[in-house]
Write a protein that holds these residues in place. Structure first.
Motif, PDB file in Angstrom:
ATOM      1  N   VAL A 236       0.774  -0.774   0.033  1.00 12.54           N
ATOM      2  CA  VAL A 236       0.132   0.592   0.053  1.00 12.54           C
ATOM      3  C   VAL A 236       0.778   1.051  -0.161  1.00 12.54           C
ATOM      4  N   LEU A 237       0.724   2.057  -0.888  1.00 14.47           N
ATOM      5  CA  LEU A 237       1.744   3.138  -0.953  1.00 14.47           C
ATOM      6  C   LEU A 237       0.540   4.408  -0.461  1.00 14.47           C
ATOM      7  N   LEU A 238       0.899   5.365   0.409  1.00 10.61           N
ATOM      8  CA  LEU A 238      -0.695   6.792   0.917  1.00 10.61           C
ATOM      9  C   LEU A 238       0.740   7.575   0.276  1.00 10.61           C
TER      10      LEU A 238
ATOM     11  N   LEU B 204       3.923  -1.041   3.776  1.00 13.06           N
ATOM     12  CA  LEU B 204       3.585  -0.069   3.478  1.00 13.06           C
ATOM     13  C   LEU B 204       4.486   1.193   2.815  1.00 13.06           C
ATOM     14  N   SER B 205       4.599   2.088   2.428  1.00 15.37           N
ATOM     15  CA  SER B 205       4.984   3.240   1.554  1.00 15.37           C
ATOM     16  C   SER B 205       4.013   4.707   1.496  1.00 15.37           C
TER      17      SER B 205
ATOM     18  N   LEU C 242       7.798   5.635  -9.315  1.00 14.03           N
ATOM     19  CA  LEU C 242       8.394   4.474  -8.860  1.00 14.03           C
ATOM     20  C   LEU C 242       8.143   4.102  -7.729  1.00 14.03           C
ATOM     21  N   LYS C 243       7.298   4.563  -6.875  1.00 11.53           N
ATOM     22  CA  LYS C 243       6.700   3.562  -6.004  1.00 11.53           C
ATOM     23  C   LYS C 243       5.511   3.440  -6.470  1.00 11.53           C
TER      24      LYS C 243
ATOM     25  N   ALA D 240       3.879  -0.775  -6.103  1.00 10.32           N
ATOM     26  CA  ALA D 240       2.515  -1.276  -5.204  1.00 10.32           C
ATOM     27  C   ALA D 240       1.150  -1.508  -5.508  1.00 10.32           C
ATOM     28  N   ASP D 241       0.608  -2.435  -4.973  1.00 11.37           N
ATOM     29  CA  ASP D 241      -0.766  -2.982  -4.682  1.00 11.37           C
ATOM     30  C   ASP D 241      -1.645  -1.755  -5.149  1.00 11.37           C
ATOM     31  N   VAL D 242      -1.054  -0.686  -4.480  1.00 16.12           N
ATOM     32  CA  VAL D 242      -2.707  -0.178  -3.800  1.00 16.12           C
ATOM     33  C   VAL D 242      -2.329   1.060  -3.301  1.00 16.12           C
ATOM     34  N   ILE D 243      -2.806   2.555  -4.284  1.00 14.31           N
ATOM     35  CA  ILE D 243      -2.347   4.398  -3.978  1.00 14.31           C
ATOM     36  C   ILE D 243      -3.866   4.062  -3.109  1.00 14.31           C
TER      37      ILE D 243
END
Length: 390
Positions: free
Chosen positions: A10-12, A36-37, A72-73, A77-80
């Motif tokens: 998951v990218l926040l 998480l990122s 890049l992320k 990621a699977d989810v933003i």
């Protein structure tokens, strides 16, 4: 403590603004074991305390690096997940999610256009800035694979405002919630010979302060004993609204009965600690705008969480969560209707409410636990869709 890591990445994305909702989102994701990122754009372009020439040069050079970081992320990621209150950042997020086929979750919390242009009137309605806010809100609501919001009624209001279509299965409701300190406080005010009325919030016309003051003038004219404390501050850049409020209090002959204060806040718990011992009646929202009728006021949830008897405007939005003839007191927004209801409250002739039961209902419905459960369901749904689309 051992945590079983989940496969879902998951990218926040977004700025935090000290938001309690975002803090709990991060905590839940970490505790639940998601990979998480976080990207906070303002970290790159806002000035810090360091003043040396190298820091200044690097800030200029890399001020837009967050966009490179995003792409890049997003590829990994699977989810933003677009954080609450960040709809103005939606455009590059949509590009990245489409390019890399990454699921996009948007948590609006507010409509920036409706709040800044229509309600607070901080942005002129015909300006380029207002048009950008409109486009960003429409894109955020239209492009999301999953929308997380406070209430379905307000989303339906936005559908009409922006003339868009929302897919019901893509919408997830996670209501407001308060900080735990409020649930631990116990309402213990003892009613005396006068009704002690309190209101708190931002001093903007759409909150209905003028309607409240005119209602209080009617109470005063009719000889109803009361005092009222308004714990209000104006929005940044509109400090004149505080003076306008004081002028109206004076013009209505309420100087000895109504005070405008800013010395107590929820931030340091001084205000809720004061309210539970010194407030007989908490007032909610009495604005005449469309937005006022479509939202669940924070101040109402705060008051009910504290167990304080509460009066707010009658709206269809409240019916999503409350029985209006059982859980709280409501009335129309006119000064006459507000005054009439407060007279009944003062005389104790209004219908009875079990405020302890209402507090229990509110702390169960408007809770961090409900929020975390909803986020878990959203991410599980996203993971299932990713597997099915392989």
């Amino acid at each position: 403590m051992s945590i079983n890591k989940k496969r879902l990445k998951v990218l926040l994305y977004g700025n935090f603004f000290g938001a309690y909702r975002s803090q709990n989102l991060v905590k839940y994701l970490l505790d639940a074991g998601y990979r998480l990122s976080i990207i906070s754009p303002e970290f790159y372009y806002e000035r810090g305390e360091k003043k040396d020439i190298i820091s200044k040069m690097l800030r200029v050079i890399f001020s837009a690096y967050y966009l490179i970081d995003l792409f890049l992320k997003a590829a990994l990621a699977d989810v933003i997940y677009l954080l609450p209150l960040n709809s103005e950042l939606i455009r590059p997020v949509v590009w990245a999610s489409r390019l890399f086929k990454t699921k996009l979750v948007v948590e609006m919390y507010i409509s920036a256009y409706d709040t800044l242009v229509r309600e607070k009137q901080e942005v002129p309605i015909d300006s380029a800035a207002a048009k950008k806010l409109w486009r960003d809100d429409v894109l955020a609501l239209s492009a999301a694979d999953h929308i997380v919001h406070l209430a379905r009624y307000e989303l339906n209001y936005w559908k009409e405002l922006f003339n868009i279509t929302l897919v019901k299965d893509n919408v997830w409701i996670a209501p407001l919630f308060c900080e735990p300190v409020l649930t631990r406080l116990s309402y213990s005010a003892v009613r005396g010979d006068r009704l002690r009325i309190c209101w708190w919030g931002t001093l903007i016309p759409s909150h209905g302060i003028s309607n409240i003051l005119k209602a209080l003038q009617i109470l005063h004219a009719d000889g109803i004993p009361f005092s009222c404390q308004l714990f209000g501050i104006p929005p940044k850049g509109r400090e004149q609204l505080a003076e306008d409020c004081r002028d109206e209090i004076k013009a209505l002959g309420l100087n000895d009965l109504v005070s405008l204060r800013k010395d107590l806040t929820f931030g340091d718990s001084s205000l809720p600690e004061y309210l539970v011992n010194n407030c007989d009646l908490a007032l909610g929202l009495f604005g005449d705008t469309e937005k006022a009728g479509a939202t669940i006021p924070n101040k109402l949830i705060e008051a009910l969480t504290l167990g304080i008897p509460s009066l707010t405007m009658t709206t269809s939005s409240l019916e999503e969560f409350f029985d209006l003839e059982v859980d709280l007191w409501t009335c129309e927004t006119t000064p006459e209707a507000i005054a009439s209801t407060m007279k009944q409250i003062s005389a104790q002739t209004i219908y009875q409410v079990d405020w302890i039961k209402t507090k229990e209902k509110v702390t169960q419905t408007f809770s961090v636990e409900n929020y975390c459960q909803t986020i878990g369901e959203v991410l599980n749904n996203a993971a299932t869709n990713i597997v099915h689309n392989r």
